[in-house]
Motif scaffolding. Sequence first.
Motif, PDB file in Angstrom:
ATOM      1  N   ARG A 188       7.046 -13.340  -3.909  1.00  0.00           N
ATOM      2  CA  ARG A 188       7.000 -11.931  -4.278  1.00  0.00           C
ATOM      3  C   ARG A 188       8.033 -11.615  -5.371  1.00  0.00           C
ATOM      4  O   ARG A 188       7.728 -10.922  -6.338  1.00  0.00           O
ATOM      5  N   GLU A 191       9.882  -4.233   0.884  1.00  0.00           N
ATOM      6  CA  GLU A 191       8.473  -4.318   1.261  1.00  0.00           C
ATOM      7  C   GLU A 191       8.281  -5.090   2.560  1.00  0.00           C
ATOM      8  O   GLU A 191       7.408  -4.778   3.361  1.00  0.00           O
ATOM      9  N   ARG A 241      -1.057 -10.271  -0.704  1.00  0.00           N
ATOM     10  CA  ARG A 241      -1.426  -9.922  -2.071  1.00  0.00           C
ATOM     11  C   ARG A 241      -2.874  -9.462  -2.136  1.00  0.00           C
ATOM     12  O   ARG A 241      -3.236  -8.522  -2.831  1.00  0.00           O
ATOM     13  N   ARG A 256      -3.169  -5.961  -0.976  1.00  0.00           N
ATOM     14  CA  ARG A 256      -2.635  -5.024  -1.972  1.00  0.00           C
ATOM     15  C   ARG A 256      -3.610  -4.876  -3.145  1.00  0.00           C
ATOM     16  O   ARG A 256      -3.955  -3.786  -3.558  1.00  0.00           O
ATOM     17  N   ASP A 257      -4.103  -6.007  -3.617  1.00  0.00           N
ATOM     18  CA  ASP A 257      -5.003  -5.972  -4.769  1.00  0.00           C
ATOM     19  C   ASP A 257      -6.295  -5.250  -4.433  1.00  0.00           C
ATOM     20  O   ASP A 257      -6.795  -4.436  -5.192  1.00  0.00           O
ATOM     21  N   THR A 292      -7.007  -3.053  -2.122  1.00  0.00           N
ATOM     22  CA  THR A 292      -6.916  -1.618  -1.863  1.00  0.00           C
ATOM     23  C   THR A 292      -6.183  -0.894  -2.975  1.00  0.00           C
ATOM     24  O   THR A 292      -5.848   0.285  -2.836  1.00  0.00           O
ATOM     25  N   ASP A 293      -5.931  -1.597  -4.063  1.00  0.00           N
ATOM     26  CA  ASP A 293      -5.146  -1.028  -5.154  1.00  0.00           C
ATOM     27  C   ASP A 293      -3.845  -0.427  -4.642  1.00  0.00           C
ATOM     28  O   ASP A 293      -3.461   0.674  -5.011  1.00  0.00           O
ATOM     29  N   ALA A 294      -3.248  -1.137  -3.699  1.00  0.00           N
ATOM     30  CA  ALA A 294      -1.950  -0.761  -3.157  1.00  0.00           C
ATOM     31  C   ALA A 294      -1.971   0.604  -2.485  1.00  0.00           C
ATOM     32  O   ALA A 294      -0.949   1.248  -2.317  1.00  0.00           O
ATOM     33  N   GLN A 300      -0.115   0.979   2.542  1.00  0.00           N
ATOM     34  CA  GLN A 300       1.233   0.424   2.604  1.00  0.00           C
ATOM     35  C   GLN A 300       1.362  -0.427   3.866  1.00  0.00           C
ATOM     36  O   GLN A 300       1.446   0.082   4.964  1.00  0.00           O
TER      37      GLN A 300
END
Lengths: 896, 110
Positions: free
Chosen positions: A35, A56, B33, B36-37, B39-41, B44
């Motif tokens: 990360r 995070e 990752r 995140r990718d 769900t377009d971040a 959270q």
Amino acid sequence: MTDQRGARRWFRLPSSLSRVHREVSDEIAFHLDNRVGELIEAGMGPDEARAQASREFGDVGAACEDLESIGRRRMRRERRANWWSDFRRDLAFGLRAALRAPLFSLLAILTLALGIGANAAIFAVAKPVLLDPLPYPAQERLVRVYARSPEGGERWGLTAGMADEIMRAQRGFTAMALFAAHPSEIVVGDAGGARVANGTWVQPGYFDVLGVAPTIGRTFTAEDFPGGPLEDLPSVVTVLTHAAWQRYAAGARDIVGRDIVVNGIPRTVLGVLPRGFVGPSGDVDFYFPLNIAPTLADPVRVRRSHWLGMIGRMAGSTTLASAQQETAAVAAQLAQRHPEDFKDIGTQVMPLREAMVGDTRGPLVVLLASAALVLLIACSNLSGALLSRVLARRKEFGVRSAIGAGRGRLARQLLTESLVLAGAGGIAGVALAALLLAFARDIAATTLPYFADVALDGGTMLAIMLLTLLTGLLVGALPALAIARGDPQRALGDSTRGSSESPRSRRLRGALVAGQIALCLSLVVSAGLLGRSLWNMSTAPSGFDSSGLVTATVKLPYASYSTPQAVVAYHEAVSERLRALPGVDAVASATELPRGVGNQNSFVIDGRPWGAGESDPWALWTNVSDEYFALLRIPLRAGRPFDARDHADAPPTIIINEGMARRFWPAGDALGARIRIGPDREAPLHEVIGIVGDVRNDAARTEAQAMTYASIRQSPEGVLSFLVRGRSDPQGLLPVVERAVAAHDPGAPLRRAAMLDAVLSEGLADRRLPVMLMVGFGALALLLASVGVYAMFASMATARQHEFGVRMALGANRAAIAALVLRQGGIWMATGLAAGCAGVVAIAWLLRDLLFEVDPFDPATLLAAMLLLTMSGVLASLPPVRRATRVDPAVALHAQ
Amino acid sequence: MAREELQLVQGTLDILVLKSLSWGPRHGYGIARWIRDTTDAALQVEDRALYVSLHRMEERGWLECEWHTTENNRTAKYYRMTNEGRQQLVVKTETWSRYADAVFKILQTA
């Protein structure tokens, strides 16, 4: 798919806790590093990137904890599952292995069943005596206080004077109570159907000290009109035990307040004690309130009659030692004030438990040790046999090892197999023990303390289970060790040729056999020593002739026989009636049967200095009829027996035994001497009119105890034993005598009618039981050791069959082969015998108190035992040795 | 209150993780990752919760793992769905869709 280089097998679990930790750290570090790299690539500064990644992720430390605890939990669960599945596999495998060799398994289970069964039975007997607490609340605080002196021993009754002083002076007890040290026989019921029972007198506080409350009614209070055991001041109330309530009142609920006639006097029942209650006074049916005031007022008995028992409940801060100190201080004070009465008399404080267990501890410990030895022999025997089987199964283990089983796994499997055998043996052993106990319960009941309840209860079963487990591990340990240390793979390679035992396993088997022989020798020697003791005891001259004598003992109720004249009249009438019976030759009577005369009296010789700080000597005491000595064939050494001259109004006379005459009149002038019997200085003088041969009163004592006989006419007592000699068929006479005595006065119950020989033999019962068991154990050990010797020679002969074939082909004769085998096995047997001699030393120490007229290191017994062992060893070795010499060279060589 | 939110997230998280593994094995970072990718971040997800979810599902036997060397020569722990995990994904997806439909219907009735 992603990169597969260096892939580990899927499913692989972390194998240790440190690995769990490392893997979790690696995984998190990998995540964070990636990360951070990504953020830096996106244009962040390194520090900022690290902070961002960390934010995070959340709490890294906590995450590590979470993940590791999941990992650890998984690992433990998995391991447990593996262990169980391995165990189940081994168990199934062990069962199959046992079934494949049914004869071997059966023998192994039988051997273990005998060993475990013997231990279980002995343990069941010993547990209530040695381990179980007494059935009183906080029983460990309870003590019994005795008087002690060189004359009276360590467990002497207290005098009322000393007991009273102790109770006044004591600070260390929350409560104390007195009771009559020995229960008395009482007559329950009236002429309609009187029976003999046991009763005792206890102070009102007795039940409170013990912490026992009645189930119905109440126990005594200070207001209850209290009496003494002499019935000169009879108590009119009583408390019943549960058993007596059932027996004499049919368990009537409304018993309280009703009267029961005891010794001819009606007594009101106050209460009933709980079921199973036994007090320190012994096996008693009726309790009466005790008042020692009359005794305290009696100037002689107060300090001279040792008839009281004392129990106390120690206060929290009191120890046994401080209680001992406190009571001893009282005794020391008394000795100063009244040296003529209390010189040399101290106190003995003992845990109540120990006081109630009595003398049974010694034999039980010996028996427990012996049973353990038998089991040890069985274990080593089986261990040797399993060792041989491991060798025979080498191929099987080789194959298992080749497909991936580690040595530890193989060892574990062997242990599981031996546990299977032990488990089966344990179950069979419990069945055997139950059988043994059913037989032994009746015999044991007379020899064990009266509170002991023999049963295979939970505690015993638990002990047996533990013992079984231990046995399984012990049996399996050696074979498992052998496989764990050996190389099973090599076995696979070399098994094409021969199966000669390795020298090490041969040594191991030899050592096992030597151990068995050593243990066996110890057992056989102890059985021999105990057997000889019993033999000596039962064959040593008793001093009288008991053969063919019928006895009948009656207890006269006090109320109707309160005067000496009444007792004498009864005695003469019944004697006359018995003499008139057909087939009766002679009749005599006595207040106590020979052997087991319990009454002792102190005496003083007239004309010799009184007291002077010396305590008076003691002599056994019994009252007899004129014909007593002639009937029992006790020889008259000097003077005359009792006759009509010794009537109630004549000057008192007495007859003494030789031992007493020798000891107290060494000059030989006993005849005509005059003695005062009892503590009372004003008691009438008795003239010694005769000296008779010694009678062995206590089977376990060789030296003649001083003994005095008085005429039954001059000192009648409420218990009378009639002795009848018939012309023929004494057994047939027994019921006739019984009926005749009972018919004379139904209110005077017959306590017992039996052959005198039977009565005497019962006196030895508590000696006989341990001897019988020890002989049984010895025989069992001998059998097991012989099997061990046989197996050793057999496996030796089989192992070297090929070699013997070669030797014979080369011209060796049979004798040479036999010598070869015998030498090899003989060394181990000799080693065992030598080691056994060392074991005998330990055994002799354990047994020393139980022996009678036998030296613990009796060479004859030792020699005989060694001879017996050698003979059975030789016998056991014959078949295998014979087989070894019969090897046909051609067959032996081809067989390979 | 916070605990309950975490629970809710976790239940949901299990489905997301299983879904991410339906195309093949991934390591933990890869899953994070992907979420995140994809769900377009918008979602959270705390990484700690993600890893707890992974290890729990591994313990339950829905996932299995192996260690591989990555392109830049580091070893990483890769997760793969078991058959049981695959069934769980189907079941959970269905439950979740019904739940979402129901909530959506209520919201539309205004």
